[in-house]
Write an enzyme that holds these catalytic residues in place. Structure first.
Site, mmCIF file in Angstrom:
data_model
loop_
_atom_site.group_PDB
_atom_site.id
_atom_site.type_symbol
_atom_site.label_atom_id
_atom_site.label_comp_id
_atom_site.label_asym_id
_atom_site.label_seq_id
_atom_site.Cartn_x
_atom_site.Cartn_y
_atom_site.Cartn_z
ATOM 1 N N GLY A 190 0.821 -1.203 0.000
ATOM 2 C CA GLY A 190 0.000 0.000 0.000
ATOM 3 C C GLY A 190 0.852 1.249 0.000
ATOM 4 N N GLY A 195 2.138 2.468 5.496
ATOM 5 C CA GLY A 195 3.280 1.604 5.776
ATOM 6 C C GLY A 195 3.998 2.010 7.050
ATOM 7 C CD GLU A 212 7.181 -5.451 -1.751
ATOM 8 O OE1 GLU A 212 7.436 -4.540 -2.575
ATOM 9 O OE2 GLU A 212 8.014 -6.307 -1.414
ATOM 10 C CB CYS A 246 3.093 0.572 -6.868
ATOM 11 S SG CYS A 246 3.394 -1.195 -7.102
#
Length: 497
Positions: A190, A195, A212, A246
């Site tokens: 996310g 994070g 990630e 991403c």
């Protein structure tokens, strides 16, 4: 969190304590069941993604179903080898010992997925966790609601619901999931802000994590490249899933000499991909929700930079046209956040040195791209920058290889996965030394100490760089002689020969 969610976590811990997930045949069966789930529900999964993201079936099948299935096949083909003890080199004092690394699961893991690729970004780390022998709390994103509901209702029909329960909560209860429960490992995909919160909660119990995340992925384009190919590949990677990926190239650093030609080619490619009105194209998706829509519209309305293509939007339809913005600077509003939408930024640079300087002024990205046939430029870019991964003369394809680790660095993430790297991420490597050295050979380490014992011990355990020439030859002969004496003495003690 609902009370039954707490019960699911407690049940998973009880299931792990039975040891059944440590049995390799059990893991294989669960992985095969997961493959069966994908195969039997491909249409339902595509329909759910269509409702959540309006994404085309081709993109969903290739980027989610096939990628996830390939991860399962790779795990099944290699799990026996991955699980083997790894025997390690010995020293003189451990010559009679068995020295190895035992692969062990962490225990009960939590996998939290992002909404943009709600199947692959959830199930690929789950596959790694299962292969490594863990129990897993499977947490889909609440933003991709249709996919989350489908997973909640269907997955328990295929895989062990005690070992691998699905938990679906809203954003508030998602935070409680991490704050109020102790896990043995957390895997999160996310944004960077969430994070940080995950890592803060994990620190309470020193829980290991893989994060990630994302960031602004730069793409350098120089005059040596094939401009038409570069434009096609960049646009493909940028507008996949309506830019909500991403790994998408976030901003282009284009050499000034070819800037205008490159911009024109990008425009032509977008027209070719989606026609004159992308809103009518069956191959062009939509923004996930109103929150993300408002964020992107706010950027478009800043008049920061020059919109040379697109810039249109329909809030009710959650549609933003493929958009190209030039005259962007590092101070532009566009450059203060990850784009995560169909807005391609193009900046002009004089050369590779200016491109590197620009890249290094920002946080370390998840991916770095370059289109060039100039080997010197490519080597300089690799030497002078840092990123999670690199793809030269293409975009996003590094993600598809199980032979490469996928993950970020710094602000773009911690740790990596895919293939063996995923198995290792969810595995505790337990060091084992099973000693078999005869006690008579160990007396040199016991008190009372003496200069003689110190000299013998230093020779046996002290390391130095490998000597060369006559000195190295003499040390090798002496070492082999002592080793022979030790072996002979050991055989005498054990077998009386």
């Amino acid at each position: 969190m609902k009370s039954d969610d707490y019960e699911k976590i407690a049940q998973a811990r009880k299931a792990f304590a039975t040891g059944k997930t440590k049995i390799v045949s059990f893991r294989k069966n669960q992985l095969r069941q997961l493959a069966k789930f994908l195969n039997e529900n491909e249409s339902a999964l595509c329909d759910a993604i269509m409702q959540d993201l309006r994404r085309s079936k081709m993109e969903t099948v290739l980027a989610e179903i096939v990628m996830t299935n390939n991860a399962i096949v790779n795990a099944l083909e290699n799990i026996d080898e991955w699980c083997k003890d790894e025997h390690q080199p010995k020293a003189l004092l451990t010559l009679f010992s068995n020295v190895y690394i035992r692969k062990e699961p962490f225990g009960v893991c939590l996998v939290i997925a992002s909404w943009n690729y709600p199947i692959a970004l959830l199930l690929i780390p789950v596959i790694s966790a299962i292969a490594a022998g863990n129990c897993v709390i499977i947490k889909p994103s609440e933003c991709s609601a249709k996919v989350a509901d489908l997973l909640l209702n269907l997955l328990p029909k295929y895989i062990d619901n005690e070992c691998y329960p699905v938990v679906v909560t809203d954003s508030v209860h998602s935070a409680q999931l991490v704050e109020n429960n102790r896990f043995d490992f957390i895997f999160f995909t996310g944004g960077t802000a969430i994070g940080r919160l995950i890592m803060k909660c994990a620190a309470e119990y020193l829980t290991p994590v893989v994060l990630e995340l994302g960031g602004k992925n730069p793409c350098f384009v120089d005059k040596s490249c094939d401009i038409k190919t570069a434009a096609r590949r960049i646009c493909w990677g940028k507008f996949l899933n309506t830019g909500q990926i991403c790994l998408a190239p976030d901003y282009i650093l284009c050499e000034a000499e070819i800037h205008d030609e490159f911009v024109q080619e990008v425009k032509a490619v977008i027209d070719n991909f989606y026609g004159p009105d992308a809103q009518k194209s069956p191959d062009y998706g939509r923004i996930i929700n109103d929150r993300q829509m408002s964020r992107l519209v706010k950027l478009l309305d800043t008049n920061d930079g020059k919109i040379v293509y697109g810039g249109k939007y329909d809030k009710k339809d959650k549609y933003i046209s493929p958009t190209v913005v030039t005259d962007v600077t590092l101070n532009s509003a566009y450059m203060q956040q990850e784009m995560f939408g169909p807005i391609l930024l193009i900046m002009s640079v004089a050369n590779i040195d200016e491109a590197i300087e620009t890249i290094n002024k920002l946080e370390k990205p998840l991916a770095l791209y370059a289109f060039s046939s100039n080997r010197q430029n490519i080597d300089k870019l690799l030497f002078s920058t840092t990123s999670g991964g690199v793809n030269i003369n293409d975009v996003t394809m590094q993600y598809t290889l199980e032979s490469l680790p996928f993950g970020g660095v710094g602000n773009s993430g911690i740790g990596n996965y895919h293939g063996k790297f995923g198995f290792d991420a969810f595995t505790h490597k337990r060091a084992v030394l099973h000693d078999g050295t005869p006690e008579a050979l160990m007396k040199v380490r016991y008190a009372p100490y003496s200069e003689s014992k110190l000299s013998q011990s230093k020779f046996l355990v002290n390391k130095s760089e490998k000597s060369t020439g006559i000195v190295g030859w003499l040390k090798s002969i002496l070492g082999m002689s002592i080793l022979g004496v030790v072996l002979a003495y050991g055989l005498h003690l054990i077998f009386g020969v």
